[in-house]
Write a protein that holds these residues in place. Sequence first.
Motif, mmCIF file in Angstrom:
data_model
loop_
_atom_site.group_PDB
_atom_site.id
_atom_site.type_symbol
_atom_site.label_atom_id
_atom_site.label_comp_id
_atom_site.label_asym_id
_atom_site.label_seq_id
_atom_site.Cartn_x
_atom_site.Cartn_y
_atom_site.Cartn_z
ATOM 1 N N LYS A 200 4.264 11.061 32.353
ATOM 2 C CA LYS A 200 4.224 12.103 31.324
ATOM 3 C C LYS A 200 5.227 13.202 31.635
ATOM 4 O O LYS A 200 5.937 13.678 30.739
ATOM 5 C CB LYS A 200 2.810 12.682 31.220
ATOM 6 C CG LYS A 200 2.642 13.656 30.070
ATOM 7 C CD LYS A 200 1.190 14.060 29.896
ATOM 8 C CE LYS A 200 1.012 14.975 28.693
ATOM 9 N NZ LYS A 200 -0.415 15.331 28.472
ATOM 10 N N GLU A 201 5.297 13.601 32.897
ATOM 11 C CA GLU A 201 6.237 14.645 33.298
ATOM 12 C C GLU A 201 7.677 14.245 32.986
ATOM 13 O O GLU A 201 8.451 15.031 32.420
ATOM 14 C CB GLU A 201 6.088 14.909 34.800
ATOM 15 C CG GLU A 201 7.082 15.913 35.368
ATOM 16 C CD GLU A 201 7.036 15.987 36.887
ATOM 17 O OE1 GLU A 201 8.005 16.495 37.475
ATOM 18 O OE2 GLU A 201 6.036 15.534 37.482
ATOM 19 N N ILE A 202 8.035 13.019 33.336
ATOM 20 C CA ILE A 202 9.405 12.547 33.118
ATOM 21 C C ILE A 202 9.696 12.417 31.628
ATOM 22 O O ILE A 202 10.780 12.783 31.148
ATOM 23 C CB ILE A 202 9.622 11.203 33.837
ATOM 24 C CG1 ILE A 202 9.582 11.406 35.362
ATOM 25 C CG2 ILE A 202 10.952 10.578 33.431
ATOM 26 C CD1 ILE A 202 9.628 10.126 36.152
ATOM 27 N N THR A 203 8.714 11.900 30.871
ATOM 28 C CA THR A 203 8.914 11.731 29.432
ATOM 29 C C THR A 203 9.102 13.075 28.735
ATOM 30 O O THR A 203 9.975 13.223 27.870
ATOM 31 C CB THR A 203 7.726 10.983 28.811
ATOM 32 O OG1 THR A 203 7.489 9.769 29.526
ATOM 33 C CG2 THR A 203 8.009 10.633 27.354
ATOM 34 N N TYR A 204 8.331 14.071 29.124
ATOM 35 C CA TYR A 204 8.476 15.399 28.539
ATOM 36 C C TYR A 204 9.855 15.998 28.848
ATOM 37 O O TYR A 204 10.444 16.689 28.013
ATOM 38 C CB TYR A 204 7.372 16.331 29.040
ATOM 39 C CG TYR A 204 6.110 16.311 28.208
ATOM 40 C CD1 TYR A 204 5.548 15.108 27.794
ATOM 41 C CD2 TYR A 204 5.473 17.482 27.830
ATOM 42 C CE1 TYR A 204 4.397 15.072 27.030
ATOM 43 C CE2 TYR A 204 4.314 17.460 27.056
ATOM 44 C CZ TYR A 204 3.777 16.251 26.660
ATOM 45 O OH TYR A 204 2.640 16.219 25.891
ATOM 46 N N LEU A 205 10.369 15.718 30.045
ATOM 47 C CA LEU A 205 11.719 16.183 30.388
ATOM 48 C C LEU A 205 12.757 15.550 29.463
ATOM 49 O O LEU A 205 13.714 16.211 29.049
ATOM 50 C CB LEU A 205 12.036 15.842 31.849
ATOM 51 C CG LEU A 205 11.340 16.690 32.913
ATOM 52 C CD1 LEU A 205 11.642 16.138 34.307
ATOM 53 C CD2 LEU A 205 11.771 18.151 32.822
ATOM 54 N N CYS A 206 12.547 14.278 29.133
ATOM 55 C CA CYS A 206 13.453 13.603 28.201
ATOM 56 C C CYS A 206 13.337 14.208 26.804
ATOM 57 O O CYS A 206 14.348 14.387 26.107
ATOM 58 C CB CYS A 206 13.137 12.102 28.153
ATOM 59 S SG CYS A 206 13.518 11.209 29.672
ATOM 60 N N PHE A 207 12.111 14.560 26.398
ATOM 61 C CA PHE A 207 11.915 15.196 25.093
ATOM 62 C C PHE A 207 12.626 16.543 25.013
ATOM 63 O O PHE A 207 13.087 16.954 23.936
ATOM 64 C CB PHE A 207 10.422 15.399 24.821
ATOM 65 C CG PHE A 207 9.642 14.135 24.562
ATOM 66 C CD1 PHE A 207 10.269 12.981 24.128
ATOM 67 C CD2 PHE A 207 8.260 14.105 24.740
ATOM 68 C CE1 PHE A 207 9.547 11.806 23.883
ATOM 69 C CE2 PHE A 207 7.525 12.953 24.490
ATOM 70 C CZ PHE A 207 8.173 11.806 24.067
ATOM 71 N N ASN A 208 12.702 17.244 26.141
ATOM 72 C CA ASN A 208 13.340 18.564 26.164
ATOM 73 C C ASN A 208 14.782 18.506 25.662
ATOM 74 O O ASN A 208 15.282 19.458 25.049
ATOM 75 C CB ASN A 208 13.321 19.152 27.573
ATOM 76 C CG ASN A 208 11.943 19.648 27.980
ATOM 77 O OD1 ASN A 208 11.082 19.873 27.136
ATOM 78 N ND2 ASN A 208 11.742 19.815 29.285
ATOM 79 N N LYS A 209 15.461 17.405 25.933
ATOM 80 C CA LYS A 209 16.857 17.269 25.540
ATOM 81 C C LYS A 209 17.033 17.293 24.026
ATOM 82 O O LYS A 209 18.132 17.542 23.520
ATOM 83 C CB LYS A 209 17.435 15.970 26.099
ATOM 84 C CG LYS A 209 17.473 15.909 27.616
ATOM 85 C CD LYS A 209 18.052 14.574 28.079
ATOM 86 C CE LYS A 209 18.098 14.483 29.595
ATOM 87 N NZ LYS A 209 18.645 13.196 30.063
ATOM 88 N N TYR A 210 15.951 16.992 23.313
ATOM 89 C CA TYR A 210 16.032 16.914 21.854
ATOM 90 C C TYR A 210 15.348 18.094 21.164
ATOM 91 O O TYR A 210 15.168 18.096 19.950
ATOM 92 C CB TYR A 210 15.425 15.588 21.368
ATOM 93 C CG TYR A 210 16.211 14.399 21.857
ATOM 94 C CD1 TYR A 210 17.293 13.900 21.130
ATOM 95 C CD2 TYR A 210 15.908 13.793 23.081
ATOM 96 C CE1 TYR A 210 18.031 12.832 21.579
ATOM 97 C CE2 TYR A 210 16.648 12.719 23.546
ATOM 98 C CZ TYR A 210 17.714 12.243 22.794
ATOM 99 O OH TYR A 210 18.438 11.184 23.255
ATOM 100 N N GLY A 211 14.959 19.101 21.955
ATOM 101 C CA GLY A 211 14.415 20.321 21.388
ATOM 102 C C GLY A 211 13.054 20.171 20.746
ATOM 103 O O GLY A 211 12.730 20.902 19.791
ATOM 104 N N LEU A 212 12.239 19.247 21.238
ATOM 105 C CA LEU A 212 10.905 19.070 20.682
ATOM 106 C C LEU A 212 9.990 20.223 21.095
ATOM 107 O O LEU A 212 10.032 20.673 22.242
ATOM 108 C CB LEU A 212 10.280 17.751 21.152
ATOM 109 C CG LEU A 212 10.527 16.505 20.277
ATOM 110 C CD1 LEU A 212 12.016 16.198 20.184
ATOM 111 C CD2 LEU A 212 9.771 15.299 20.841
ATOM 112 N N SER A 213 9.177 20.680 20.156
ATOM 113 C CA SER A 213 8.185 21.705 20.465
ATOM 114 C C SER A 213 7.059 21.072 21.277
ATOM 115 O O SER A 213 6.957 19.844 21.366
ATOM 116 C CB SER A 213 7.619 22.302 19.172
ATOM 117 O OG SER A 213 6.836 21.326 18.491
ATOM 118 N N MET A 214 6.181 21.890 21.851
ATOM 119 C CA MET A 214 5.079 21.360 22.648
ATOM 120 C C MET A 214 4.171 20.476 21.795
ATOM 121 O O MET A 214 3.715 19.420 22.245
ATOM 122 C CB MET A 214 4.271 22.500 23.271
ATOM 123 C CG MET A 214 3.184 22.015 24.219
ATOM 124 S SD MET A 214 3.807 20.932 25.552
ATOM 125 C CE MET A 214 4.839 22.096 26.462
#
Length: 273
Positions: A200-214
């Motif tokens: 989950k931690e790694i996947t959320y880091l990948c999501f950060n690159k695309y500007g996803l909100s929480m």
Amino acid sequence: MPEAQLQNIFLTLADVDQEQMNIYHQLSSFSGTVKEELVPDLSLADLRAKRQSNSQLLHVAKDELNVLRSTLSIPYFIIIADQDGDAIEMLCSSGMLHFLQGKGIMPGLSFSMAKKGINAISLSIELEKPTVVRGKEHHIQLLREWNCVCVPIVLNNKNRAYIKLAFNLKYDIDFAVSVMMQVKKNIERELLSNCPSKMKEITYLCFNKYGLSMREKEAAYGWFLNHSTLRIAGDMGITEGSVRNIIKKVYTKTQVNDKGQFIWKFNSLVSHK
């Protein structure tokens, strides 16, 4: 993924320049050598130790490869090698085991460049990419009747193991390129899923690159795990319609068109973190 893209992912000897080829020949004790029978490079104790230290990987890989094996109707053998290129497990089609053992192809062999020269595993180790080695390109005489496709298993941005599928020259290589890439993705994802918090931690880091909100990350993570809109809605305490609207926004931000593309994209990104 289209076949053309898959073929571009897999490297061959044509991608190796002459200077690097000369280095490979210098490294290899097999260069220019013909041998009809191989002998193990590992002692039984060393093989047992390597199997033990890679027990989780072996369990996951064998489960996934058994699914592949159920679909194969041609003679084949599969080598699972550790990060050093040492074969720690072998799987094969019915009737092949006795032949392979008679030729010395078995767990305990090292497929490193120094030990066995050019082969799909050694090339994958050197290039750090999926590879294809065809027939006579092998330094090992016994492999010159086989086409071999090898994929590295990548975790935390490091190659942890190598899986090679070998099959007779008369069969088309395209099918193997496609299925082995899928095997690679499935194994990497399963290994990562065994540590949910890390995944989950790694996947959320990948999501950060695309500007996803929480909120978008939460829905997207459930989508990435192939959960239904009903389950995600229950986990988030919102309606299924709200989940669908969030997923549409996620698709736009991550530049994908459907669930399959979304899972494929982030499976690749996560496995290389």
